[in-house]
Design a protein around this motif. Sequence first.
Motif, mmCIF file in Angstrom:
data_model
loop_
_atom_site.group_PDB
_atom_site.id
_atom_site.type_symbol
_atom_site.label_atom_id
_atom_site.label_comp_id
_atom_site.label_asym_id
_atom_site.label_seq_id
_atom_site.Cartn_x
_atom_site.Cartn_y
_atom_site.Cartn_z
ATOM 1 N N SER A 121 -7.901 4.662 -5.691
ATOM 2 C CA SER A 121 -7.312 3.322 -5.554
ATOM 3 C C SER A 121 -5.863 3.222 -6.032
ATOM 4 O O SER A 121 -5.490 2.309 -6.770
ATOM 5 C CB SER A 121 -8.187 2.297 -6.286
ATOM 6 O OG SER A 121 -9.498 2.311 -5.761
ATOM 7 N N GLY A 122 -5.064 4.174 -5.605
ATOM 8 C CA GLY A 122 -3.639 4.092 -5.895
ATOM 9 C C GLY A 122 -3.243 4.395 -7.319
ATOM 10 O O GLY A 122 -2.189 3.940 -7.777
ATOM 11 N N ALA A 123 -4.039 5.194 -8.025
ATOM 12 C CA ALA A 123 -3.717 5.499 -9.422
ATOM 13 C C ALA A 123 -2.341 6.140 -9.558
ATOM 14 O O ALA A 123 -1.678 5.984 -10.596
ATOM 15 C CB ALA A 123 -4.782 6.413 -10.021
ATOM 16 N N ARG A 124 -1.882 6.838 -8.520
ATOM 17 C CA ARG A 124 -0.567 7.471 -8.592
ATOM 18 C C ARG A 124 0.538 6.432 -8.729
ATOM 19 O O ARG A 124 1.556 6.691 -9.377
ATOM 20 C CB ARG A 124 -0.344 8.358 -7.355
ATOM 21 C CG ARG A 124 -0.302 7.621 -6.030
ATOM 22 C CD ARG A 124 -0.448 8.594 -4.866
ATOM 23 N NE ARG A 124 -0.271 7.955 -3.561
ATOM 24 C CZ ARG A 124 -1.238 7.268 -2.934
ATOM 25 N NH1 ARG A 124 -2.423 7.116 -3.510
ATOM 26 N NH2 ARG A 124 -1.008 6.750 -1.740
ATOM 27 N N PHE A 125 0.349 5.259 -8.148
ATOM 28 C CA PHE A 125 1.345 4.200 -8.291
ATOM 29 C C PHE A 125 1.363 3.654 -9.717
ATOM 30 O O PHE A 125 2.426 3.379 -10.275
ATOM 31 C CB PHE A 125 1.047 3.066 -7.304
ATOM 32 C CG PHE A 125 1.252 3.428 -5.859
ATOM 33 C CD1 PHE A 125 2.502 3.298 -5.277
ATOM 34 C CD2 PHE A 125 0.195 3.894 -5.087
ATOM 35 C CE1 PHE A 125 2.701 3.625 -3.944
ATOM 36 C CE2 PHE A 125 0.383 4.222 -3.755
ATOM 37 C CZ PHE A 125 1.632 4.087 -3.182
ATOM 38 N N LEU A 164 -15.979 -8.212 -1.640
ATOM 39 C CA LEU A 164 -14.765 -8.978 -1.397
ATOM 40 C C LEU A 164 -13.967 -8.275 -0.308
ATOM 41 O O LEU A 164 -13.989 -7.041 -0.230
ATOM 42 C CB LEU A 164 -13.887 -9.069 -2.652
ATOM 43 C CG LEU A 164 -14.361 -9.933 -3.818
ATOM 44 C CD1 LEU A 164 -13.357 -9.819 -4.976
ATOM 45 C CD2 LEU A 164 -14.512 -11.383 -3.408
ATOM 46 N N SER A 165 -13.265 -9.027 0.506
ATOM 47 C CA SER A 165 -12.336 -8.395 1.421
ATOM 48 C C SER A 165 -11.207 -7.767 0.610
ATOM 49 O O SER A 165 -10.969 -8.144 -0.555
ATOM 50 C CB SER A 165 -11.761 -9.413 2.408
ATOM 51 O OG SER A 165 -10.883 -10.310 1.730
ATOM 52 N N TYR A 166 -10.506 -6.827 1.199
ATOM 53 C CA TYR A 166 -9.382 -6.198 0.507
ATOM 54 C C TYR A 166 -8.345 -7.243 0.101
ATOM 55 O O TYR A 166 -7.834 -7.226 -1.029
ATOM 56 C CB TYR A 166 -8.750 -5.135 1.411
ATOM 57 C CG TYR A 166 -7.510 -4.498 0.828
ATOM 58 C CD1 TYR A 166 -7.574 -3.738 -0.337
ATOM 59 C CD2 TYR A 166 -6.268 -4.659 1.447
ATOM 60 C CE1 TYR A 166 -6.432 -3.152 -0.875
ATOM 61 C CE2 TYR A 166 -5.129 -4.074 0.914
ATOM 62 C CZ TYR A 166 -5.211 -3.315 -0.238
ATOM 63 O OH TYR A 166 -4.078 -2.736 -0.761
ATOM 64 N N THR A 167 -8.044 -8.160 0.996
ATOM 65 C CA THR A 167 -7.064 -9.205 0.690
ATOM 66 C C THR A 167 -7.484 -10.012 -0.524
ATOM 67 O O THR A 167 -6.699 -10.232 -1.460
ATOM 68 C CB THR A 167 -6.879 -10.135 1.901
ATOM 69 O OG1 THR A 167 -6.350 -9.386 2.994
ATOM 70 C CG2 THR A 167 -5.935 -11.280 1.570
ATOM 71 N N ARG A 191 0.140 -2.283 -2.516
ATOM 72 C CA ARG A 191 -0.740 -3.058 -1.626
ATOM 73 C C ARG A 191 -0.649 -2.655 -0.157
ATOM 74 O O ARG A 191 -1.690 -2.388 0.465
ATOM 75 C CB ARG A 191 -0.451 -4.548 -1.804
ATOM 76 C CG ARG A 191 -1.397 -5.443 -1.028
ATOM 77 C CD ARG A 191 -1.188 -6.911 -1.383
ATOM 78 N NE ARG A 191 -2.260 -7.731 -0.850
ATOM 79 C CZ ARG A 191 -2.519 -8.972 -1.234
ATOM 80 N NH1 ARG A 191 -1.765 -9.535 -2.163
ATOM 81 N NH2 ARG A 191 -3.519 -9.646 -0.716
ATOM 82 N N PRO A 192 0.521 -2.581 0.467
ATOM 83 C CA PRO A 192 0.551 -2.231 1.885
ATOM 84 C C PRO A 192 0.134 -0.786 2.154
ATOM 85 O O PRO A 192 -0.516 -0.497 3.166
ATOM 86 C CB PRO A 192 2.004 -2.476 2.296
ATOM 87 C CG PRO A 192 2.784 -2.441 1.018
ATOM 88 C CD PRO A 192 1.862 -2.961 -0.033
ATOM 89 N N GLU A 196 -3.410 0.552 4.319
ATOM 90 C CA GLU A 196 -3.533 1.495 5.427
ATOM 91 C C GLU A 196 -4.768 2.380 5.262
ATOM 92 O O GLU A 196 -5.438 2.739 6.248
ATOM 93 C CB GLU A 196 -2.277 2.346 5.522
ATOM 94 C CG GLU A 196 -1.028 1.555 5.903
ATOM 95 C CD GLU A 196 0.240 2.375 5.826
ATOM 96 O OE1 GLU A 196 0.152 3.584 5.513
ATOM 97 O OE2 GLU A 196 1.324 1.810 6.083
ATOM 98 N N ALA A 197 -5.084 2.732 4.026
ATOM 99 C CA ALA A 197 -6.301 3.525 3.768
ATOM 100 C C ALA A 197 -7.547 2.724 4.129
ATOM 101 O O ALA A 197 -8.512 3.277 4.683
ATOM 102 C CB ALA A 197 -6.348 3.955 2.305
ATOM 103 N N ILE A 198 -7.544 1.446 3.813
ATOM 104 C CA ILE A 198 -8.671 0.583 4.162
ATOM 105 C C ILE A 198 -8.826 0.532 5.685
ATOM 106 O O ILE A 198 -9.929 0.654 6.214
ATOM 107 C CB ILE A 198 -8.460 -0.847 3.606
ATOM 108 C CG1 ILE A 198 -8.132 -0.835 2.112
ATOM 109 C CG2 ILE A 198 -9.683 -1.711 3.900
ATOM 110 C CD1 ILE A 198 -9.196 -0.338 1.207
#
Length: 225
Positions: A121-125, A164-167, A191-192, A196-198
């Motif tokens: 889930s984007g841990a690199r960010f 939940l939806s991603y949004t 987020r964007p 894309e992964a979703i």
Amino acid sequence: MISRATALDTVAEWERDNAADLVKAAGETAAQLLTPLERRWRHVRGVAARAAEISGAVRRDGDSDAHNQAAAKLLVASAWLHDIGYSPGLVASRLHAVDGAEYLAERGFPPKLVNLVAHHSGARFEAVERGLGHLMARYPFEDDEFSDALTTADLTTGPDGQYLSYTDRIDEVLTRYAPGDPVHEFWLKARPVIGEAITRTERRTGTQRGQGNARPVPEFNPSAI
């Protein structure tokens, strides 16, 4: 980078060497570490159930039944384990993903699973936002169907294990963490990209963003894939 075939063969090797089912072992490990964190444990149970629901995203036509079964196990096991770094006994840095990965690596879990936990889930960010990017160096990011699916399972499951939806999920995170908090700031950037992964996972499973069934948080059942 770990090839898909090698990663899936490693699942079978791990199960043989440990005389254990990977998903069951992952669920039991998560239960041991996270049950005291009631809300986190509800979330993790929901993510594991969601991962099982979308496990078709990591199956491939042309792969053997054994490899596709191993792929599903790898996804669901990583879902059980993705947040163990929040366990008080494991906290060593400001990156729960890395703390969880360190614990799993020390205990000999499959390298692909360890990397999935490290980068979920984007841990690199978040690592960059906190000035801790160097902690990710030993865990190469693999931008593949497993990473996409684990991220989807996590980010379509709310803090209490609900769908939940991603949004809605990211809106909830941005509300829970105030502007200026590293979590809030990294999600503004991530987020964007994570969206894309979703989308890729939805294409692989034939679903559309926003689809999902409201369901109660599942009981502990780590062997269900």
